[in-house]
Motif scaffolding. Structure first.
Motif, PDB file in Angstrom:
ATOM      1  N   ILE A   1      -5.380  -0.342  -9.958  1.00  0.00           N
ATOM      2  CA  ILE A   1      -5.115  -1.447  -9.049  1.00  0.00           C
ATOM      3  C   ILE A   1      -6.201  -2.513  -9.182  1.00  0.00           C
ATOM      4  O   ILE A   1      -7.277  -2.263  -9.736  1.00  0.00           O
ATOM      5  CB  ILE A   1      -5.031  -0.972  -7.586  1.00  0.00           C
ATOM      6  CG1 ILE A   1      -6.352  -0.306  -7.148  1.00  0.00           C
ATOM      7  CG2 ILE A   1      -3.848  -0.028  -7.403  1.00  0.00           C
ATOM      8  CD1 ILE A   1      -6.370   0.116  -5.686  1.00  0.00           C
TER       9      ILE A   1
ATOM     10  N   LEU B   1       1.650   2.820  -3.376  1.00  0.00           N
ATOM     11  CA  LEU B   1       0.601   3.329  -4.257  1.00  0.00           C
ATOM     12  C   LEU B   1       0.790   4.807  -4.566  1.00  0.00           C
ATOM     13  O   LEU B   1       1.236   5.581  -3.728  1.00  0.00           O
ATOM     14  CB  LEU B   1      -0.766   3.132  -3.615  1.00  0.00           C
ATOM     15  CG  LEU B   1      -1.401   1.747  -3.699  1.00  0.00           C
ATOM     16  CD1 LEU B   1      -2.698   1.723  -2.918  1.00  0.00           C
ATOM     17  CD2 LEU B   1      -1.646   1.353  -5.145  1.00  0.00           C
TER      18      LEU B   1
ATOM     19  N   ASP C   1      -6.558   8.909  -3.838  1.00  0.00           N
ATOM     20  CA  ASP C   1      -5.611   9.426  -2.861  1.00  0.00           C
ATOM     21  C   ASP C   1      -6.132   9.082  -1.467  1.00  0.00           C
ATOM     22  O   ASP C   1      -7.291   8.695  -1.295  1.00  0.00           O
ATOM     23  CB  ASP C   1      -5.390  10.939  -2.989  1.00  0.00           C
ATOM     24  CG  ASP C   1      -6.674  11.740  -2.808  1.00  0.00           C
ATOM     25  OD1 ASP C   1      -7.658  11.208  -2.242  1.00  0.00           O
ATOM     26  OD2 ASP C   1      -6.697  12.906  -3.224  1.00  0.00           O
TER      27      ASP C   1
ATOM     28  N   TYR D   1      -6.935   4.112  -7.965  1.00  0.00           N
ATOM     29  CA  TYR D   1      -6.570   4.675  -6.669  1.00  0.00           C
ATOM     30  C   TYR D   1      -6.507   6.190  -6.811  1.00  0.00           C
ATOM     31  O   TYR D   1      -5.810   6.720  -7.683  1.00  0.00           O
ATOM     32  CB  TYR D   1      -5.215   4.129  -6.211  1.00  0.00           C
ATOM     33  CG  TYR D   1      -4.769   4.685  -4.882  1.00  0.00           C
ATOM     34  CD1 TYR D   1      -5.367   4.253  -3.699  1.00  0.00           C
ATOM     35  CD2 TYR D   1      -3.759   5.638  -4.811  1.00  0.00           C
ATOM     36  CE1 TYR D   1      -4.971   4.764  -2.475  1.00  0.00           C
ATOM     37  CE2 TYR D   1      -3.353   6.156  -3.593  1.00  0.00           C
ATOM     38  CZ  TYR D   1      -3.965   5.713  -2.428  1.00  0.00           C
ATOM     39  OH  TYR D   1      -3.577   6.233  -1.214  1.00  0.00           O
TER      40      TYR D   1
ATOM     41  N   LEU E   1      -3.234  -6.737  -2.820  1.00  0.00           N
ATOM     42  CA  LEU E   1      -3.229  -5.577  -3.704  1.00  0.00           C
ATOM     43  C   LEU E   1      -2.259  -5.799  -4.870  1.00  0.00           C
ATOM     44  O   LEU E   1      -1.117  -6.199  -4.673  1.00  0.00           O
ATOM     45  CB  LEU E   1      -2.805  -4.334  -2.907  1.00  0.00           C
ATOM     46  CG  LEU E   1      -2.621  -3.029  -3.672  1.00  0.00           C
ATOM     47  CD1 LEU E   1      -3.943  -2.551  -4.260  1.00  0.00           C
ATOM     48  CD2 LEU E   1      -2.041  -1.966  -2.740  1.00  0.00           C
TER      49      LEU E   1
ATOM     50  N   ILE F   1      -9.878   1.750   0.616  1.00  0.00           N
ATOM     51  CA  ILE F   1      -9.125   0.660   0.011  1.00  0.00           C
ATOM     52  C   ILE F   1      -9.396  -0.680   0.691  1.00  0.00           C
ATOM     53  O   ILE F   1      -9.359  -1.734   0.058  1.00  0.00           O
ATOM     54  CB  ILE F   1      -7.611   0.975  -0.005  1.00  0.00           C
ATOM     55  CG1 ILE F   1      -6.887  -0.010  -0.927  1.00  0.00           C
ATOM     56  CG2 ILE F   1      -7.034   0.959   1.415  1.00  0.00           C
ATOM     57  CD1 ILE F   1      -5.490   0.405  -1.280  1.00  0.00           C
TER      58      ILE F   1
ATOM     59  N   ASP G   1      -3.061   5.335  -9.965  1.00  0.00           N
ATOM     60  CA  ASP G   1      -2.706   3.940 -10.232  1.00  0.00           C
ATOM     61  C   ASP G   1      -3.948   3.109 -10.511  1.00  0.00           C
ATOM     62  O   ASP G   1      -4.993   3.289  -9.887  1.00  0.00           O
ATOM     63  CB  ASP G   1      -1.964   3.328  -9.038  1.00  0.00           C
ATOM     64  CG  ASP G   1      -0.484   3.673  -9.018  1.00  0.00           C
ATOM     65  OD1 ASP G   1       0.022   4.192 -10.032  1.00  0.00           O
ATOM     66  OD2 ASP G   1       0.170   3.412  -7.981  1.00  0.00           O
TER      67      ASP G   1
ATOM     68  N   ASN H   1      -8.441   6.146  -0.938  1.00  0.00           N
ATOM     69  CA  ASN H   1      -9.730   6.071  -1.637  1.00  0.00           C
ATOM     70  C   ASN H   1      -9.564   5.465  -3.029  1.00  0.00           C
ATOM     71  O   ASN H   1      -8.592   5.764  -3.736  1.00  0.00           O
ATOM     72  CB  ASN H   1     -10.349   7.462  -1.761  1.00  0.00           C
ATOM     73  CG  ASN H   1     -10.674   8.065  -0.411  1.00  0.00           C
ATOM     74  OD1 ASN H   1     -11.217   7.390   0.459  1.00  0.00           O
ATOM     75  ND2 ASN H   1     -10.342   9.334  -0.234  1.00  0.00           N
ATOM     76  N   VAL H   2     -10.555   4.648  -3.416  1.00  0.00           N
ATOM     77  CA  VAL H   2     -10.535   3.980  -4.722  1.00  0.00           C
ATOM     78  C   VAL H   2     -11.879   4.201  -5.409  1.00  0.00           C
ATOM     79  O   VAL H   2     -12.938   4.047  -4.791  1.00  0.00           O
ATOM     80  CB  VAL H   2     -10.301   2.453  -4.571  1.00  0.00           C
ATOM     81  CG1 VAL H   2     -10.239   1.786  -5.949  1.00  0.00           C
ATOM     82  CG2 VAL H   2      -9.030   2.179  -3.785  1.00  0.00           C
TER      83      VAL H   2
ATOM     84  N   ARG I   1       0.813  -1.218   0.000  1.00  0.00           N
ATOM     85  CA  ARG I   1       0.000   0.000   0.000  1.00  0.00           C
ATOM     86  C   ARG I   1       0.849   1.272   0.000  1.00  0.00           C
ATOM     87  O   ARG I   1       0.490   2.267  -0.629  1.00  0.00           O
ATOM     88  CB  ARG I   1      -0.930   0.015   1.207  1.00  0.00           C
ATOM     89  CG  ARG I   1      -1.985  -1.075   1.182  1.00  0.00           C
ATOM     90  CD  ARG I   1      -3.008  -0.845   2.268  1.00  0.00           C
ATOM     91  NE  ARG I   1      -3.921  -1.975   2.398  1.00  0.00           N
ATOM     92  CZ  ARG I   1      -5.043  -1.951   3.091  1.00  0.00           C
ATOM     93  NH1 ARG I   1      -5.386  -0.845   3.745  1.00  0.00           N
ATOM     94  NH2 ARG I   1      -5.829  -3.011   3.175  1.00  0.00           N
TER      95      ARG I   1
END
Length: 240
Positions: free
Chosen positions: A19, A13, A36, A34, A101, A92, A17, A39-40, A10
């Motif tokens: 993921i 990241l 920031d 991803y 991940l 995440i 990205d 958060n995804v 992690r």
């Protein structure tokens, strides 16, 4: 990362990205962008919605949504997302749903792409800047990404579009994961014939298996969004 695994930690990241994490004992993977601070943004289909492929995939691919947060109680950040549908934002932990991940790779060489034993992990296409990727992800979070379809319009298609700004014309699916499933199905008959041949003649059997593997790799390659020519640049509507 390398040919065998794209697993990352992690702390490695970066915003923008692409993921993913595997579901159902590595049966398939769920993809997202991803943003920031953990958060995804990802594309999902609602709990209980049929996949509608008409194939054996319907038996194996469950909802791309996390079945539950890793914690016993609903997530304090995301609450209960089990009935969410479309493009959503998750922490995440909820995105991974207890899985590991992995980082999707862009701008890989043809040799590297073909060496990958499984689709849905990399592409020959190039990624645009992180700012552009995140802008698209938030745009689709507001506007949506159409109706989820496991073959034609899935979570990997969403992430690929955010990263490259490209979609296939007409929308028939561009994800490596879907291409792998379809290529494997096409090669299945050859593999079965090769297995029978191996029981009769080792030379014929090996040749048959080599042919099936070649078919699988070629189908994956020609369907990669970095190779296809039936693509268009997605133009985001200006918001007022």
């Amino acid at each position: 990362m390398g040919v065998l695994t794209n697993k990352i930690e992690r702390e490695d990241l970066k915003p923008g990205d692409h993921i993913y994490s595997y579901r159902l004992a590595y049966t398939y993977s769920h993809h997202g962008i991803y943003v920031d601070a953990g958060n995804v943004i990802h594309f999902t289909r609602g709990e209980g919605q049929e996949t509608g492929t008409g194939t054996v995939l319907d038996r194996f691919i469950g909802s791309s949504l996390p079945q539950q947060c890793p914690l016993d109680d609903p997530c304090s950040i995301c609450d209960d997302q089990s009935k969410g549908d479309g493009v959503i934002s998750s922490c995440i932990d909820c995105f991974l749903s207890g899985g590991d991940l992995y980082l999707y790779e862009y701008d890989v060489t043809r040799k590297f792409f073909l060496a990958k034993p499984r689709g849905g992990t990399c592409t020959l296409a190039s990624s645009e800047s992180p700012d552009q990727v995140i802008h698209r992800a938030f745009y689709f979070l507001r506007k949506g990404f159409g109706v989820y379809d496991v073959i034609k319009n899935n979570c990997e298609d969403f992430a690929l579009c955010c990263k490259t700004g490209l979609r296939v014309i007409p929308t028939v699916g561009q994800s490596g994961q879907a291409s792998s499933f379809q290529a494997a199905a096409s090669a299945g008959g050859v593999i079965l014939s090769a297995t029978v041949s191996m029981a009769r003649s080792s030379i014929l059997g090996v040749a048959g298996l080599a042919a099936s593997c070649g078919t699988y790799c070629v189908k994956r390659y020609i369907n990669d969004i970095g190779v296809r020519r039936d693509v268009m640049n997605v133009v985001l509507e200006e918001e007022t």
